[in-house]
Design a protein around this motif. Structure first.
Motif, mmCIF file in Angstrom:
data_model
loop_
_atom_site.group_PDB
_atom_site.id
_atom_site.type_symbol
_atom_site.label_atom_id
_atom_site.label_comp_id
_atom_site.label_asym_id
_atom_site.label_seq_id
_atom_site.Cartn_x
_atom_site.Cartn_y
_atom_site.Cartn_z
ATOM 1 N N ASN A 5 86.977 70.473 24.943
ATOM 2 C CA ASN A 5 86.618 69.309 23.854
ATOM 3 C C ASN A 5 87.915 68.584 23.206
ATOM 4 O O ASN A 5 87.905 67.885 22.752
ATOM 5 N N ARG A 17 92.428 70.308 15.658
ATOM 6 C CA ARG A 17 91.197 70.503 14.598
ATOM 7 C C ARG A 17 89.871 70.546 15.272
ATOM 8 O O ARG A 17 88.736 70.710 14.828
ATOM 9 N N ARG A 18 90.246 70.409 16.714
ATOM 10 C CA ARG A 18 88.673 70.269 17.373
ATOM 11 C C ARG A 18 88.258 71.670 17.818
ATOM 12 O O ARG A 18 88.879 72.578 17.448
ATOM 13 N N ASP A 19 86.957 71.707 18.202
ATOM 14 C CA ASP A 19 86.313 73.165 18.369
ATOM 15 C C ASP A 19 86.822 73.988 19.414
ATOM 16 O O ASP A 19 87.194 74.984 19.407
ATOM 17 N N ASP A 75 83.929 58.529 23.084
ATOM 18 C CA ASP A 75 84.664 58.475 21.559
ATOM 19 C C ASP A 75 86.176 58.155 21.899
ATOM 20 O O ASP A 75 86.586 59.033 22.863
ATOM 21 N N ARG A 113 85.554 65.634 28.657
ATOM 22 C CA ARG A 113 85.093 66.842 29.656
ATOM 23 C C ARG A 113 84.074 66.571 30.563
ATOM 24 O O ARG A 113 84.275 67.192 31.721
ATOM 25 N N ARG A 152 78.003 60.405 28.665
ATOM 26 C CA ARG A 152 76.781 59.998 27.791
ATOM 27 C C ARG A 152 77.387 59.169 26.895
ATOM 28 O O ARG A 152 76.706 57.985 26.504
ATOM 29 N N GLU A 153 78.491 59.394 26.275
ATOM 30 C CA GLU A 153 78.890 58.817 25.075
ATOM 31 C C GLU A 153 80.622 58.501 24.975
ATOM 32 O O GLU A 153 81.169 59.771 25.094
ATOM 33 N N GLY A 180 83.509 64.723 24.398
ATOM 34 C CA GLY A 180 82.727 65.214 25.589
ATOM 35 C C GLY A 180 82.824 64.119 26.588
ATOM 36 O O GLY A 180 82.522 64.505 27.972
ATOM 37 N N VAL A 227 78.490 74.851 12.319
ATOM 38 C CA VAL A 227 77.893 74.194 13.281
ATOM 39 C C VAL A 227 78.309 74.429 14.796
ATOM 40 O O VAL A 227 77.626 74.338 15.727
ATOM 41 N N ARG A 228 79.706 74.765 14.747
ATOM 42 C CA ARG A 228 80.063 75.041 16.167
ATOM 43 C C ARG A 228 79.513 76.336 16.830
ATOM 44 O O ARG A 228 79.457 76.138 18.038
ATOM 45 N N ARG A 253 73.325 73.601 28.023
ATOM 46 C CA ARG A 253 73.570 72.418 28.808
ATOM 47 C C ARG A 253 74.220 72.780 30.385
ATOM 48 O O ARG A 253 73.959 72.172 31.305
ATOM 49 N N ARG A 313 74.629 75.472 22.325
ATOM 50 C CA ARG A 313 73.996 74.332 23.118
ATOM 51 C C ARG A 313 74.492 73.875 24.382
ATOM 52 O O ARG A 313 74.074 73.606 25.205
HETATM 53 N N1 CTP Z 1 83.868 68.121 17.285
HETATM 54 C C1 CTP Z 1 84.325 69.611 16.775
HETATM 55 N N2 CTP Z 1 83.591 70.245 15.964
HETATM 56 C C2 CTP Z 1 82.444 69.578 15.584
HETATM 57 C C3 CTP Z 1 81.920 68.405 16.244
HETATM 58 C C4 CTP Z 1 82.547 67.736 17.064
HETATM 59 O O1 CTP Z 1 85.498 69.879 17.155
HETATM 60 N N3 CTP Z 1 81.653 70.111 14.850
HETATM 61 C C5 CTP Z 1 84.902 67.346 18.118
HETATM 62 C C6 CTP Z 1 84.730 67.948 19.429
HETATM 63 O O2 CTP Z 1 86.040 67.644 19.993
HETATM 64 C C7 CTP Z 1 83.806 67.144 20.189
HETATM 65 C C8 CTP Z 1 84.097 65.748 19.467
HETATM 66 O O3 CTP Z 1 84.409 66.034 18.212
HETATM 67 O O4 CTP Z 1 84.108 67.086 21.481
HETATM 68 C C9 CTP Z 1 82.951 64.776 19.638
HETATM 69 O O5 CTP Z 1 81.571 65.437 19.111
HETATM 70 P P1 CTP Z 1 80.384 65.081 19.735
HETATM 71 O O6 CTP Z 1 80.081 63.412 20.130
HETATM 72 O O7 CTP Z 1 79.481 65.468 18.476
HETATM 73 O O8 CTP Z 1 80.147 66.016 20.920
HETATM 74 P P2 CTP Z 1 80.605 66.142 22.274
HETATM 75 O O9 CTP Z 1 81.514 67.195 22.491
HETATM 76 O O10 CTP Z 1 81.127 64.603 22.618
HETATM 77 O O11 CTP Z 1 79.363 66.520 23.147
HETATM 78 P P3 CTP Z 1 77.802 65.865 23.439
HETATM 79 O O12 CTP Z 1 78.209 65.509 24.741
HETATM 80 O O13 CTP Z 1 76.851 66.534 22.905
HETATM 81 O O14 CTP Z 1 77.869 64.477 22.733
#
Ligand code: CTP
Length: 411
Positions: free
Chosen positions: A96, A90-92, A23, A11, A20-21, A8, A133-134, A144, A140
């Motif tokens: 992202n 492996r990401r959604d 990673d 992105r 926001r956060e 995120g 969850v994806r 947003r 969501r």
């Molecule tokens: N991710 C994923 N599948 C999920 C949860 C997370 O692939 N079910 C991956 C995505 O690449 C995502 C990253 O893990 O961008 C970080 O997840 P998270 O912090 O939960 O979401 P963000 O995409 O960072 O969005 P937010 O701004 O809501 O935190």
């Protein structure tokens, strides 16, 4: 070892939004090396660590493999030879799955920047379908990023529909559904969340009482938009404009669930939908174990929103009974939330958004008058218990009636 900013944060930065956060992904390291560098391990399922100073999350690059239903059904593999590209794969969503190196270089093996530019939510690989969850996450993100005009890629929507049909959606645990919904409710355009869930068929599984409202007509005279589903989406988005409070938004969303229970032969009339809606809210609250304050406000709005709309027609006694049922004397803050949700209902209709809704002033005036009745004076007259209660009620009714006469003459 190399670290990359991912997910995120990258992105949002590319979209020009505040981050926001943060990673991070760490390539070429081991849990032992992380611990030796002062990182703290969190979570036992994944090799994720907190930075000793910033407390940001650092995850070792990993691959994931589906081993069973739901999101505990994963086995993950991490070792120093897992590459950044493998981790990103492996990401959604492609948006992202972009990484930023310490040098500032962008690593984007799935053309996420292109999709960001074209405003498209597109899944990275078929492994998307391994995690239901994806579906909630895309919905969501739709809420947003609504103002950016994102669309879901056709192949991604097809995959989401398949996940619903195959029953993968049923593996979602209730807490997660509510958590994602709540997060969507806090966005500027929460309706987009529900519309995406509806488009892929998930809403019918997750919340059939909401899903069935589309296609149910209401009287055109009061509801120029006619369709009940359309109306509740308008009411929800208007609630979001009126208040940041997610309880208000949830109540606006669920105020007309009872209309889904009206026998078809009675359409477009929905006599009694207020009470029918209460059972729907209770069922939803039980299924997703939502906090009591959300449930209680939603029930009150379902039960009494028509009383509020008819505030100028209510007799003083009915007005007081409504105020009592709303428990306004003990919960004045919740009363304000009730009034906001009723406003969202009244104005969340085609061509009504700008109309004044002075019923709330009438309700508030009645409350102030009733509150002004001097209870101590009645106590001093020696009244106690039930007798005192009755007398207070009578005095309040009298005061409201007198106040309304005066009010009437002013309007
Ligand atoms: N991710 C994923 N599948 C999920 C949860 C997370 O692939 N079910 C991956 C995505 O690449 C995502 C990253 O893990 O961008 C970080 O997840 P998270 O912090 O939960 O979401 P963000 O995409 O960072 O969005 P937010 O701004 O809501 O935190």
């Amino acid at each position: 070892m190399k670290t990359y900013l991912v997910g995120g944060a990258v992105r949002d930065e590319l979209l020009g939004l505040p981050v926001r956060e943060k990673d991070w992904v760490v390539v070429g390291s081991t849990p032992e090396a992380m611990l030796a560098a002062g990182f703290k391990q969190v979570g036992k399922d994944f090799p994720v660590f907190l930075h000793p100073k910033t407390h940001e999350e650092y995850a070792l690059a990993r691959t994931e493999r589906k081993t069973g239903q739901g999101y505990h059904g994963f086995s993950c593999y991490s070792s120093p030879d897992v590459t950044l590209e493998q981790d990103l794969s492996r990401r959604d969503l492609t948006i992202n799955a972009i990484a930023k190196a310490e040098s500032g270089d962008i690593i984007d093996p799935f053309q996420g920047q292109q999709d960001l530019k074209n405003k498209i939510f597109r899944h990275v690989s078929p492994a998307f379908s391994e995690d239901p969850v994806r579906i909630l996450r895309i919905a969501r993100f739709a809420a947003r990023f609504r103002s950016f005009g994102f669309k879901i890629a056709d192949e991604t929507m097809a995959l989401m529909q398949h996940m619903v049909q195959s029953g993968e959606i049923d593996a979602l645990v209730s807490e997660r559904v509510w958590q994602e919904m709540l997060s969507a409710l806090s966005e500027e355009h929460p309706s987009a969340f529900f519309l995406v869930l509806r488009a892929c068929g998930a809403l019918a599984r997750l919340w059939p009482d909401l899903d069935c409202l589309w296609g149910i007509p209401q009287p055109e005279q009061h509801h120029p938009e006619i369709d009940t589903g359309v109306h509740v989406m308008m009411a929800l988005d208007l609630a979001a404009k009126l208040s940041p409070d997610t309880q208000v938004r949830f109540a606006a969303l669920s105020h007309d669930l009872g209309k889904g229970k009206t026998p078809e032969k009675n359409w477009p009339s929905h006599r009694g939908h207020e009470e029918l809606g209460v059972a729907c809210i209770e069922a939803f609250a039980g299924r997703y174990r939502i906090p009591h304050e959300y449930r209680d406000l939603a029930i009150l709005v379902s039960r009494y929103h028509l009383h509020c709309h008819r505030a100028f027609e209510l007799r003083a006694d009915t007005m007081l009974k409504t105020l009592e049922a709303l428990d306004v004397f003990r919960k004045p803050d919740r009363f304000e939330k009730f009034l906001l949700a009723c406003t969202a209902d009244a104005r969340g209709r085609k061509d009504k958004e700008q109309e004044a809704y002075i019923q709330v002033d009438r309700m508030r005036a009645a409350y102030q008058i009733a509150k002004g009745v001097n209870v101590d004076r009645l106590r001093e007259q020696g009244l106690t218990g039930e007798k005192l209660g009755e007398k207070i009620h009578q005095e309040r009714v009298r005061a409201i009636a007198a106040g309304f006469d005066e009010h009437q003459s002013r309007y």
